[in-house]
Design an enzyme around this catalytic site. Structure first.
Site, PDB file in Angstrom:
ATOM      1  N   CYS A 417       0.833  -1.209   0.000  1.00  0.00           N
ATOM      2  CA  CYS A 417       0.000   0.000   0.000  1.00  0.00           C
ATOM      3  C   CYS A 417       0.870   1.264   0.000  1.00  0.00           C
ATOM      4  O   CYS A 417       1.317   1.698  -1.048  1.00  0.00           O
ATOM      5  CB  CYS A 417      -0.997  -0.036   1.159  1.00  0.00           C
ATOM      6  SG  CYS A 417      -2.439   0.970   0.784  1.00  0.00           S
ATOM      7  N   HIS A 546      -3.609  -4.865   0.365  1.00  0.00           N
ATOM      8  CA  HIS A 546      -3.067  -5.373   1.638  1.00  0.00           C
ATOM      9  C   HIS A 546      -3.139  -6.898   1.606  1.00  0.00           C
ATOM     10  O   HIS A 546      -4.053  -7.488   2.205  1.00  0.00           O
ATOM     11  CB  HIS A 546      -3.892  -4.834   2.809  1.00  0.00           C
ATOM     12  CG  HIS A 546      -3.653  -3.396   3.079  1.00  0.00           C
ATOM     13  ND1 HIS A 546      -2.580  -2.935   3.802  1.00  0.00           N
ATOM     14  CD2 HIS A 546      -4.339  -2.293   2.692  1.00  0.00           C
ATOM     15  CE1 HIS A 546      -2.620  -1.618   3.876  1.00  0.00           C
ATOM     16  NE2 HIS A 546      -3.679  -1.203   3.199  1.00  0.00           N
ATOM     17  N   GLU A 548      -1.575  -8.960   3.199  1.00  0.00           N
ATOM     18  CA  GLU A 548      -1.414  -9.561   4.531  1.00  0.00           C
ATOM     19  C   GLU A 548      -2.752  -9.992   5.138  1.00  0.00           C
ATOM     20  O   GLU A 548      -2.802 -10.882   5.971  1.00  0.00           O
ATOM     21  CB  GLU A 548      -0.675  -8.604   5.476  1.00  0.00           C
ATOM     22  CG  GLU A 548      -1.395  -7.320   5.854  1.00  0.00           C
ATOM     23  CD  GLU A 548      -1.172  -6.161   4.881  1.00  0.00           C
ATOM     24  OE1 GLU A 548      -0.830  -6.415   3.709  1.00  0.00           O
ATOM     25  OE2 GLU A 548      -1.367  -4.998   5.296  1.00  0.00           O
TER      26      GLU A 548
HETATM   27  N1  GLN Z   1      -1.820   6.799   2.707  1.00  0.00           N
HETATM   28  C1  GLN Z   1      -1.979   6.024   1.517  1.00  0.00           C
HETATM   29  C2  GLN Z   1      -3.354   6.193   0.889  1.00  0.00           C
HETATM   30  O1  GLN Z   1      -4.269   6.628   1.556  1.00  0.00           O
HETATM   31  C3  GLN Z   1      -1.709   4.562   1.784  1.00  0.00           C
HETATM   32  C4  GLN Z   1      -2.753   3.944   2.648  1.00  0.00           C
HETATM   33  C5  GLN Z   1      -2.306   2.642   3.308  1.00  0.00           C
HETATM   34  O2  GLN Z   1      -1.131   2.339   3.344  1.00  0.00           O
HETATM   35  N2  GLN Z   1      -3.238   1.905   3.831  1.00  0.00           N
HETATM   36  O3  GLN Z   1      -3.531   5.900  -0.249  1.00  0.00           O
END
Ligand code: GLN
Length: 581
Positions: A417, A546, A548
């Site tokens: 992410c 994600h 994970e």
């Molecule tokens: N801050 C980034 C976004 O909002 C990544 C978000 C995250 O890592 N969950 O896109």
């Protein structure tokens, strides 16, 4: 106990009745069984791990199970909670942002959950207030009992109907005695009364203290905790004692006497090496059989199924225990030292590590201290690096320095992410020559805003529950590393939680510079997986998702598997190097 005849009227109340316990359509009183787990003495006893392990053991025997966590706080979900204080925000496929315990349930049960499995006081009260505005309470004053407790029972029964589960596992958050959880306990008492005998099994998880200065186990705090439960009209059927060492006979006897629970229903749940050993501990000490007996489920358990499921599980646990080679993985991030903030990543690494017969040792990297000059000394001993999800500006230049060093030095890299976005920023700056490239989350006026707010996010105000959330399909490009890891499937499904994306205007430049976008949203130009080709790097992969959240002990997540495989190769190369030197 309420008899069936009087309860069958529960859904058809007269205007005169004092009670308000509507039954969802299709619900039959007494058909579903409930295991309700309370915590006493303190929070953090591992109620979720305990309840999910118990649910798993029953599921192994062929029963269908559905867990639900009842959270006392007034937030509508966990989305706006700080992971540093509350642990990671776990995201379900339907986009619900919830407590990390739901991750434990998904992993233990190998079962996808939905928003029906997670309730907060905020949700309960908001439903009650909505009904009040609609005039659903027929001119009455709206009260904690029966209206709010009625809403809690409704949530449990709705889950019973929606899931069709044989057994619902209810985990009540916090500790018995907390003001905010008191009405959940009252609802549990009412539920047991209404459902009738052998429908509900109350389990009290408590803590036996072992002060090192005394060198013996002390049970007074546990006794008082159970006493509070009794004061609330709940007689536990089972007491599970958390402790460092197995609890002594004397402690079991005392707990039994003080709480009206037979000696053989007081169990030791002492610390063990991995949470995945707990199901076995439950079976070995007979806690699962006690639950089955209390709920009268003996005829529905298939022991052959159990044996098969447990053998597969034991195989995993055995491999975990036998693995002695240590793989060193670095994780960057500002929530360093708080393991709960990265619970799912730690689990995903453990799963993939176990399938490669290695122990993953995690080193937390404080990126506020890292720059291009010192990155080498901070990272060179590691076999792989993860830049995980995150928000905001803190430590991001350090993260970018880490990405640069691992890219240039061919160290396996997995960006999750924010880590995907950092890889894009780094590549834009240092390979594509876009000096000052950045994400607009950090630098709104950047000359090259390679990461920018998703178009659909531009109009949104406020922060709760409105990111791009939950499960989405990902189209995988043939012939890439991602394709290999997903077994050449043209499409996969992953979970997301983000507000920003690769600005589509920069995609051609990034691709011309050699970055490969190997996963995309099927019908939008949203980049979801990136990588470098094998001739440029052994394993450099990032994902906007994600992954994970999808890893399970017996089904490790493919991107984590690929990352660990590459890290193991690096470790072996490094070892050969040292041997030769
Ligand atoms: N801050 C980034 C976004 O909002 C990544 C978000 C995250 O890592 N969950 O896109």
């Amino acid at each position: 106990m309420a008899d069936q005849a009087s309860l069958s009227t529960v859904g058809h109340l007269s205007d005169e009745t004092e009670f308000y316990t509507p039954l969802p359509s299709g619900y039959r009183i007494g058909q579903t069984k409930y295991v309700i787990v309370f915590g006493t003495v303190m929070s953090g006893l591992g109620k979720g791990i305990f309840a999910s392990s118990l649910a798993k053991v029953l599921k192994d025997g062929g029963l269908t199970v559905a867990p639900i966590k009842l959270e006392g706080y007034l937030n509508m979900d966990s989305g706006t909670l700080n992971p540093f204080r509350h642990g990671e925000v776990f995201v379900l496929d339907d986009g619900m942002e919830c407590d990390m315990d739901l991750g434990t349930y998904e992993r233990m049960l190998d079962q996808n959950l939905t928003r029906a499995n997670f309730t907060t006081s905020g949700q309960i009260f908001s439903r009650v207030l909505e009904k009040e505005r609609r005039g659903s309470y027929l001119g009455r004053d709206v009260q904690m009992i029966p209206h709010v407790t009625g809403e809690v029972k409704s949530r449990l029964r709705e889950l019973a109907v929606a899931s069709g589960a044989d057994v619902i596992f209810v985990e009540i958050g916090g500790t018995v005695g907390d003001v905010e959880n008191a009405y959940f306990i009252e609802a549990a008492r009412e539920l047991a009364f209404e459902e009738g005998p052998r429908s509900v099994c109350f389990v009290a998880l408590t803590l036996i203290l072992e002060p090192p200065t005394l060198g013996e186990q002390k049970s007074k705090a546990a006794q008082l905790g159970i006493r509070r439960l009794l004061e609330n009209g709940i007689q536990p059927h089972i007491i599970a004692c958390r402790s460092h060492n197995p609890i002594t006979k004397k402690v079991r006897e005392k707990m039994s006497l003080y709480s009206n629970v037979p000696f053989d229903r007081v169990f030791s749940m002492h610390d063990c090496e991995s949470v995945y050993l707990i199901p076995k501990m439950l079976c070995e000490n007979g806690l699962d059989r006690a639950v089955v007996e209390i709920l009268g489920l003996e005829d529905r358990i298939d022991t052959q199924l159990s044996t098969r499921a447990q053998a597969a599980w034991d195989d995993y646990v055995g491999r975990f225990q036998r693995a002695t080679t240590t793989l060193r993985i670095g994780i960057t991030g500002k929530y360093t030292s708080v393991r709960d903030s990265y619970a799912s990543i730690i689990q995903a690494l453990e799963h993939a590590g176990t399938h490669h017969d290695v122990r993953v040792e995690i080193e937390w990297i404080d990126t506020s201290q890292i720059d291009d000059e010192n990155a080498e000394s901070a990272l060179q001993h590691l076999h792989g690096i993860i830049v995980p999800g995150g928000f905001g500006a803190r430590g991001i230049e350090g993260k970018i320095a880490c990405v640069r060093w691992v890219r240039e030095n061919k160290i396996p890299y997995l960006g999750l992410c924010y880590g995907f976005q950092m890889a894009v920023v780094e590549y834009a700056r240092n390979v594509c020559g876009l000096v000052g490239a950045n994400t607009t989350e950090v630098a709104p006026d950047s000359a090259y805003p390679v990461i920018d707010v998703l178009p659909e996010q531009k109009a949104i105000e406020g922060l709760g529950g409105n990111m791009r959330l939950g499960g989405r399909d990902v189209a995988i490009k043939a012939g890439t590393l991602a394709a290999k890891l997903f077994n050449n499937a043209p499409e996969t499904h992953m979970r997301f939680r983000h507000r920003y994306e690769v600005d589509p205007r920069f995609i051609p430049q990034l691709e011309a510079g050699g970055m490969v976008f190997s996963g995309r949203a099927p019908d939008h130009p949203i980049m979801q997986v990136l990588e470098l080709p094998p001739d440029r790097h052994p394993f450099f992969l990032g994902t906007q998702a994600h992954p994970e959240f999808l890893s399970r002990p017996l089904r490790p997540e493919p991107l984590f598997m690929g990352f660990i495989r590459a890290a193991v190769q690096r470790m072996q190369q490094a070892d050969r190097h040292t041997c030769r030197a």
